[in-house]
Design a protein around this motif. Structure first.
Motif, PDB file in Angstrom:
ATOM      1  N   PRO A  78      -5.316   1.335  -0.997  1.00  0.00           N
ATOM      2  CA  PRO A  78      -4.174   1.356  -0.082  1.00  0.00           C
ATOM      3  C   PRO A  78      -4.465   2.087   1.216  1.00  0.00           C
ATOM      4  O   PRO A  78      -3.995   1.682   2.281  1.00  0.00           O
ATOM      5  N   LEU A  79      -5.259   3.172   1.165  1.00  0.00           N
ATOM      6  CA  LEU A  79      -5.545   3.913   2.399  1.00  0.00           C
ATOM      7  C   LEU A  79      -6.417   3.094   3.343  1.00  0.00           C
ATOM      8  O   LEU A  79      -6.197   3.092   4.551  1.00  0.00           O
ATOM      9  N   ARG A  95      -7.961  14.472  -0.961  1.00  0.00           N
ATOM     10  CA  ARG A  95      -7.007  15.010  -1.919  1.00  0.00           C
ATOM     11  C   ARG A  95      -7.109  14.248  -3.220  1.00  0.00           C
ATOM     12  O   ARG A  95      -7.398  13.052  -3.204  1.00  0.00           O
ATOM     13  N   ASP A  96      -6.831  14.918  -4.305  1.00  0.00           N
ATOM     14  CA  ASP A  96      -6.840  14.231  -5.594  1.00  0.00           C
ATOM     15  C   ASP A  96      -5.689  13.236  -5.665  1.00  0.00           C
ATOM     16  O   ASP A  96      -4.629  13.468  -5.122  1.00  0.00           O
ATOM     17  N   GLY A  97      -5.930  12.134  -6.334  1.00  0.00           N
ATOM     18  CA  GLY A  97      -4.846  11.193  -6.597  1.00  0.00           C
ATOM     19  C   GLY A  97      -4.506  10.296  -5.429  1.00  0.00           C
ATOM     20  O   GLY A  97      -3.523   9.573  -5.472  1.00  0.00           O
ATOM     21  N   LEU A  98      -5.286  10.349  -4.345  1.00  0.00           N
ATOM     22  CA  LEU A  98      -5.054   9.414  -3.251  1.00  0.00           C
ATOM     23  C   LEU A  98      -5.896   8.162  -3.514  1.00  0.00           C
ATOM     24  O   LEU A  98      -7.122   8.221  -3.465  1.00  0.00           O
ATOM     25  N   PRO A  99      -5.267   7.025  -3.782  1.00  0.00           N
ATOM     26  CA  PRO A  99      -6.042   5.821  -4.087  1.00  0.00           C
ATOM     27  C   PRO A  99      -6.746   5.284  -2.839  1.00  0.00           C
ATOM     28  O   PRO A  99      -6.194   5.309  -1.736  1.00  0.00           O
ATOM     29  N   SER A 141       0.826  -1.204   0.000  1.00  0.00           N
ATOM     30  CA  SER A 141       0.000   0.000   0.000  1.00  0.00           C
ATOM     31  C   SER A 141       0.862   1.256   0.000  1.00  0.00           C
ATOM     32  O   SER A 141       0.589   2.201  -0.733  1.00  0.00           O
ATOM     33  N   SER A 185       1.383   6.809  -6.698  1.00  0.00           N
ATOM     34  CA  SER A 185       0.299   7.665  -7.198  1.00  0.00           C
ATOM     35  C   SER A 185       0.430   9.105  -6.713  1.00  0.00           C
ATOM     36  O   SER A 185      -0.115  10.010  -7.316  1.00  0.00           O
ATOM     37  N   LEU A 229       0.765   4.016  -2.878  1.00  0.00           N
ATOM     38  CA  LEU A 229       0.502   5.391  -2.472  1.00  0.00           C
ATOM     39  C   LEU A 229       1.611   6.318  -2.964  1.00  0.00           C
ATOM     40  O   LEU A 229       1.344   7.383  -3.528  1.00  0.00           O
TER      41      LEU A 229
END
Lengths: 305, 298
Positions: free
Chosen positions: B256-257, B249-253, A100, A107, A104
C-alpha cells in the motif's frame, strides 16, 4: 431453517440483489467502475468502524460504503474531467489508492479486531447461518437473509420504478437529458446502490467476488438476448443456477462456496459465448457451414462442380 | 535511509519494489496509451489459480514455479480477454470484469480447497493477495531482474513497432505489421510485470503499479521515449521510497505504501507538470486572457 437452506438462500438473494444493477452496469459499460467500487468498500468499512467507535453493525457499514462508493465515482469523474487522463486510467488511479488507505488503516489500528482482510475480500458465506438478527430481544433469523432481501427489494424497486428513465438514459443519454430525466442523478443513484449492495453482500461473498455477481450474469445474459426485459430475467436465472451448482460443487470438493459459484458463473459465460443463438462461436460456425451447403446444393444438382 | 543499503532484508525489499516500479512504469505506459489501463488488474487477479495449481503440482512454495504458474494463468487470462472482445459484442469493461472474477473465483476456490485439505506447508499462499514484500530474498531479486530485463529488452528491440501500434494501429496494419501478434506480445510482457508485482504489492494493488507512473509521466512530455524513461523513473522511485517508508515502523505494509507514493507522484504531476498540469495551464489561460483584454482595450 437448515444450514444449507440459509447459505443457498443467502447466495440466491445476492444474485437477485445484484441482477438489476448488473444489467445496467454492463449496458452502460461501467463494469470497471463496479470493480473499483468493490475494492473501495474496504476503506468505507474501516471508516464506519472508526466513526462508530469499533462497533460492527450493518447500518453504519452500509452508509460508510455508500459514501466511499460515491467518493470513488466522484474522484474518477473529477480526474477524467481534467482531460489529462482517460476514464479507465482514472479508475486505475483512484481505487488502488483508496484500497491502500484501507489496508494501511487496518494494519496500523485494527490489527487485532474482527476486521479480517480475508473476510472482506472473499467472505465466508458458510458463517452466515450463525449470525442472527436480533430485534429487541427476539431472534428473527439470519441477518444475511434480511439484509440481502431488503437490498434486493430496494434494487428491484429502483429498476421497476425508473425502468423507462433508466432505459432511455442508458441507450440515449442526450435524449434522456432533453426529456428532463436527469441522467447524472440516475447515474449517482445507481452507483450508490452498487456500493450499498457490495457491502451488504460482502459478508456473504466477499467484496471482490461481488463483482462476479455484478458483471458475469449480466454479461452472460447480454450474449443470449437483445431485449432488455429478457436480459433482466436471464441475469437472475443465470445467477441463481450458478448458486445452486456452485454450492453443490463447493460441498463436494470442500472449497470456498463463493469461489465455486464465481467459477460456475465463468463457465456459464464461456458456454454462452460458444453456444448463444445470437453470434455464439459454435452456432455461427454451424450456421455458416449449413449456409455453404445450401449454396452448393443447387450447383451440384445442375452438375456444375 | 542508510539501512536501506546495508540491511539484507531491506535491501532486497527496496530493490525488488524498485525493479517492479521500473518495469511496471514502462509497460504500463503502453497499456495506458492503448486504453487498456486496467489490463494489469485483470491479469493479476487471473494469476491466482496459476499460483495455487503450481503449488499443487510441485508441493513446495519455491518462488520460481509459483511465478511461472502465475505467468501462465495470467497469460491465459489475457488471451481470454482478447477472445471475448473478438467473438462477442461485449466491450473492454465487461470482458475484463468477466475474466477477472471468473479466474479469481476459481483461484479462491482452489486456494480454500488446498487450505482445507490440510496439506503441509500451504500456509502463506494467500500472501500473494496483498503481496508480502518482507519475504523477498536475494534470489527473488535476481529472478525479478531477469524477468524485468527480458521485458525491457523486448520493448527496446521492438520499440518502433510498439510505438506505431500504440498510436495508430490501423496505419501499422497497413504497413504490414502483424498488429494482433504485437498487441498480444505487449500484453504478454505485461504478464511479466505482474509476475514481479505479485510478491511485492499483491494481486489487488497491481493495477496501480502499471497506471500511476505512466499517468504521471504522460503529463511531463509528448514524446513516447521520454515518457517511457520518466515512467520507469517514477515507478522505480515509488518502489524505493514506498519500501523505505514501510521499513521505518513495524506493521507498515509495503504494498500500500508503494502504491500511495506512486499515486502521490501522479497527482502532483497532474496538478503541476509544466506541460499538461492543471495549474500551469490555468495560469497560461489567465495570462492569455489578460493579453487579449489589454489588446482589445488599448
Amino acid at each position: 431453517m437448515s444450514v444449507d437452506a440459509i447459505i443457498l438462500g443467502t447466495a440466491i438473494l445476492v444474485a437477485l440483489a445484484t441482477a438489476p444493477l448488473g444489467v445496467f452496469l454492463v449496458l452502460r459499460r461501467l463494469g470497471l467502475m463496479a470493480d473499483a467500487i468493490s475494492h473501495a468498500v474496504l476503506p468505507g468499512i474501516v471508516l464506519a468502524f472508526w466513526l462508530t467507535g469499533g462497533s460492527y453493525s450493518t447500518l453504519p457499514n452500509l452508509l460508510g460504503a455508500a459514501f466511499v462508493g460515491l467518493l470513488t465515482v466522484t474522484l474518477v469523474e473529477l480526474l477524467a474531467k481534467t482531460g489529462r487522463v482517460r476514464g479507465d486510467t482514472a479508475i486505475g488511479l483512484v481505487f488502488p489508492a483508496l484500497f491502500s488507505f484501507g489496508v494501511l488503516a487496518v494494519s496500523l489500528y485494527y490489527q487485532n479486531v474482527h476486521l479480517d482482510l480475508d473476510a472482506v475480500l472473499y467472505g465466508e458465506i458458510a458463517y452466515t447461518p450463525f449470525n442472527d438478527f436480533i430485534v429487541g430481544d427476539r431472534n428473527v433469523g439470519p441477518a444475511s437473509l434480511w439484509i440481502l432481501g431488503a437490498l434486493a427489494l430496494v434494487n428491484f424497486a429502483f429498476v421497476g420504478l425508473l425502468y423507462k428513465e433508466l432505459k432511455v438514459s442508458t441507450f440515449d443519454a442526450s435524449l434522456a437529458a432533453s426529456l428532463g430525466f436527469a441522467p447524472a442523478l440516475l447515474h449517482y443513484l445507481l452507483m450508490a446502490l452498487v456500493s450499498m449492495t457490495t457491502v451488504g453482500a460482502f459478508e456473504a461473498v466477499g467484496a471482490i467476488l461481488v463483482i462476479a455477481f455484478l458483471i458475469v450474469p449480466a454479461a452472460t445474459a447480454y450474449l443470449l438476448t437483445r431485449r432488455l426485459s429478457r436480459m433482466l430475467l436471464l441475469t437472475v436465472l443465470v445467477g441463481a443456477v450458478a448458486c445452486v451448482v456452485g454450492y453443490a460443487a463447493a460441498i463436494f470438493v470442500d472449497a470456498s462456496i463463493s469461489g465455486a459459484i464465481a467459477t460456475v458463473l465463468g463457465l456459464q459465460f464461456a458456454l454462452a459465448a460458444l453456444l448463444s443463438p445470437h453470434g455464439g462461436v459454435l452456432t455461427t460456425l454451424v450456421r455458416r457451414r449449413a449456409g455453404w451447403q445450401a449454396k452448393s446444393r443447387p450447383e451440384k444438382r445442375a452438375g456444375l462442380h | 535511509m542508510i539501512d536501506v543499503l546495508t540491511d539484507y532484508t531491506l535491501r532486497n525489499v527496496t530493490l525488488g519494489a524498485a525493479l517492479l516500479g521500473v518495469v511496471g512504469g514502462v509497460l504500463g505506459s503502453f497499456a495506458v496509451l492503448r486504453r487498456q489501463s486496467l489490463i494489469g488488474d485483470a491479469l493479476a487477479h487471473a494469476a491466482l489459480p496459476g499460483i495455487v495449481l503450481a503449488f499443487l503440482a510441485t508441493g513446495a512454495k519455491a518462488a520460481l514455479p509459483l511465478l511461472l504458474g502465475a505467468g501462465v494463468a495470467g497469460w491465459l487470462g489475457s488471451l481470454a480477454v482478447i477472445a471475448i472482445l473478438r467473438v462477442t459484442r461485449l466491450k473492454e469493461d465487461a470482458a475484463l470484469g468477466v475474466v477477472l472474477s471468473g479466474f479469481f473465483g476459481f483461484g479462491i476456490a482452489l486456494l480454500t480447497f488446498v487450505q482445507h485439505s490440510g496439506r503441509p506447508n500451504q500456509a502463506g499462499l494467500d500472501a500473494f493477495l496483498f503481496g508480502q514484500a518482507a519475504t523477498i530474498v536475494a534470489s527473488d531479486v535476481t529472478t525479478f531482474a531477469v524477468l524485468g530485463g527480458l521485458a525491457l529488452g523486448i520493448v527496446a528491440l521492438l520499440y518502433k513497432e510498439f510505438k506505431l501500434l500504440s498510436f495508430d494501429s490501423d496505419f501499422a496494419a497497413s504497413l504490414g505489421l502483424p498488429t494482433g501478434v504485437l498487441g498480444a506480445l505487449l500484453t504478454s510482457l505485461t504478464v511479466l510485470a505482474v509476475m514481479i508485482g505479485l510478491q511485492t504489492v499483491g494481486v489487488v494493488l497491481m493495477a496501480a503499479m502499471l497506471v500511476a507512473p505512466a499517468a504521471a509521466a504522460r503529463q511531463w512530455t509528448d514524446s513516447l521515449s521520454k515518457m517511457l524513461l520518466l515512467a520507469g523513473a517514477f515507478g522505480g522511485a515509488s518502489g524505493f521510497f514506498g519500501a523505505a517508508i514501510s521499513a521505518t515502523r513495524d506493521g507498515l505494509p509495503t504494498g500500500p505504501l508503494v502504491i500511495l507514493v506512486a499515486t502521490g507522484i501522479a497527482l502532483a504531476s497532474l496538478l503541476f507538470a509544466p506541460l499538461r498540469g492543471v495549474v500551469p495551464s490555468l495560469r497560461r489561460e489567465k495570462r492569455a486572457r489578460a493579453r487579449v483584454r489589454s489588446e482589445v482595450t488599448s
